[in-house]
Design an enzyme around this catalytic site. Structure first.
Site, PDB file in Angstrom:
ATOM      1  N   LYS A  57       0.551  -1.437   0.169  1.00  0.00           N
ATOM      2  CA  LYS A  57       0.111   0.331  -0.192  1.00  0.00           C
ATOM      3  C   LYS A  57       0.957   1.077   0.203  1.00  0.00           C
ATOM      4  O   LYS A  57       0.514   2.401  -0.865  1.00  0.00           O
ATOM      5  CB  LYS A  57      -0.626   0.257   1.125  1.00  0.00           C
ATOM      6  CG  LYS A  57      -1.762  -1.112   1.019  1.00  0.00           C
ATOM      7  CD  LYS A  57      -2.289  -1.220   2.253  1.00  0.00           C
ATOM      8  CE  LYS A  57      -3.897  -2.591   2.288  1.00  0.00           C
ATOM      9  NZ  LYS A  57      -4.459  -2.767   3.656  1.00  0.00           N
ATOM     10  N   GLN A  74      -4.137  -1.306   9.417  1.00  0.00           N
ATOM     11  CA  GLN A  74      -3.645  -2.954   9.123  1.00  0.00           C
ATOM     12  C   GLN A  74      -4.650  -3.655  10.441  1.00  0.00           C
ATOM     13  O   GLN A  74      -4.350  -4.456  11.662  1.00  0.00           O
ATOM     14  CB  GLN A  74      -2.881  -3.175   8.938  1.00  0.00           C
ATOM     15  CG  GLN A  74      -2.379  -5.055   8.216  1.00  0.00           C
ATOM     16  CD  GLN A  74      -3.356  -4.487   7.306  1.00  0.00           C
ATOM     17  OE1 GLN A  74      -2.717  -3.654   6.283  1.00  0.00           O
ATOM     18  NE2 GLN A  74      -4.480  -5.152   6.666  1.00  0.00           N
ATOM     19  N   ASP A 121     -10.540   2.983   4.831  1.00  0.00           N
ATOM     20  CA  ASP A 121     -11.136   1.885   4.708  1.00  0.00           C
ATOM     21  C   ASP A 121     -12.980   1.416   4.400  1.00  0.00           C
ATOM     22  O   ASP A 121     -13.400   0.943   4.264  1.00  0.00           O
ATOM     23  CB  ASP A 121     -10.989   1.191   5.924  1.00  0.00           C
ATOM     24  CG  ASP A 121     -10.071   0.570   5.932  1.00  0.00           C
ATOM     25  OD1 ASP A 121      -8.955   0.022   4.685  1.00  0.00           O
ATOM     26  OD2 ASP A 121      -9.213  -0.052   6.047  1.00  0.00           O
TER      27      ASP A 121
END
Ligand code: NAP
Length: 295
Positions: free
Chosen positions: A55, A99, A122
């Site tokens: 990422k 994460q 997200d």
């Protein structure tokens, strides 16, 4: 049906990333800043390390700023919440990604709830979930949004299609269903307590499999000509060789029946990262009241 058309996520993701890089360069030239994405990694889970690294690399390639924050596996929830508060307040940070999975002493709901929703790239914060379901402005979870882009590219207008989503997680299944409903599909969500999964799946013009069960969806589950999106990423051990990556769909037999199908790897996976970059760019523009690039 002969072999299905391949839904090429790698190609579409490359196209999207190029458009994002162009939009980021444009923002820099006109407004003098680079959107920034902060990734937070707690502990040393090898798969999470790989995700966070890729990422970060993708962010830099697209001309975004990338920040990485690491906490030890034994970090407390309070420590993580303190870091999130700092990132919420940092004007250089437009997107925050924590994460998952987190170590067991940390409740992911507390962490998600502590994010500034305008930086929640997200799309997991309740404010963004509510926005998605109620048709308001929201940052949408990256994987299902990537699936939607693949479906639009493959089918054009989705309105009126029977869509069946296998799986009801907050990360994939539920937001996927919301997105398909917003496209005017007739949506069925199936899960581990659903009866007659193969028959339900066979009704689908659009079948999205997000089960986490290697090759569970057989060719006989698929309506001839259907578009099949395989979200699953499963590692299967091969004696004496490297693990094999397979989806939730038995690709070889399914592609004899489907009209179009996304492969694993090279389907949904690359779209997820591209959509994360897209969300970061959208968040940067929305937070500053700038016009959003059409991506
Ligand atoms: P998850 O949280 O484990 O959810 C799995 C869903 O499948 C649950 O709703 C579960 O039902 C349902 N399910 C499991 N076994 C079933 C069965 N035998 N029959 C019917 N339903 C069943 O997984 P997830 O996070 O949604 O991820 C799903 C898959 O997508 C995984 O392979 C994951 O690695 C992959 N994934 C890929 C990406 C990407 O970028 N490509 C991103 C995220 C996830 P219940 O709710 O009843 O338990």
């Amino acid at each position: 049906m002969a072999n299905a058309r391949l839904i090429d996520g790698k190609a579409l993701a490359a196209e999207l990333r190029q458009a994002i890089a162009k939009a980021a360069a444009d923002i820099k030239a006109r407004h003098g800043f680079q959107p920034g994405l902060a990734a937070v990694l707690v502990g040393e889970d090898p798969a999470s390390e790989v995700y966070v690294k890729s990422k970060g690399k993708a962010s830099l390639e697209a001309g975004l700023k990338s920040f990485e924050h690491r906490l030890p596996a034994a970090a407390s929830e309070a420590e993580l919440l303190k870091l999130v508060a700092r990132l919420n307040a940092d004007p250089e940070v437009d997107g925050i990604l924590v994460q998952m999975p987190l170590p067991k002493q940390i409740d992911p709901r507390h962490v998600i709830g502590s994010l500034d929703p305008s930086k929640d790239v997200d799309g997991f914060h309740p404010a963004n979930v509510g926005g998605l379901w109620s048709g308001g402005q929201a940052l949408v979870p990256c994987t299902p949004y990537g699936c939607l882009l693949l479906l639009r590219r493959t089918l054009g207008n989705l309105a009126g299609s029977n869509a069946v989503v296998l799986g009801r997680s907050n990360v994939v299944g539920k937001p996927m269903a919301a997105l398909l409903l917003a496209e005017n599909c007739t949506v069925t969500i199936a899960h581990s307590k659903s009866r007659g999964l193969p028959a339900l799946a066979r009704q689908a013009d659009i079948l999205v499999a997000a089960l986490g069960k290697p090759e569970m969806v057989k060719g006989s589950w698929i309506k001839p000509g259907a578009a099949v999106i395989d979200v699953g990423i499963n590692r299967v051990a091969v004696p004496g060789a490297k693990d094999r990556l397979v989806g939730d769909v038995a690709f070889a037999e399914a592609s004899q029946v489907a009209g179009a199908i996304s492969p694993v790897p090279g389907g949904v996976g690359p779209m997820t990262i591209a959509c994360l970059l897209r969300n970061t760019l959208l968040a940067a523009c929305r937070r500053r009241g700038l016009p959003e690039p059409a991506l």
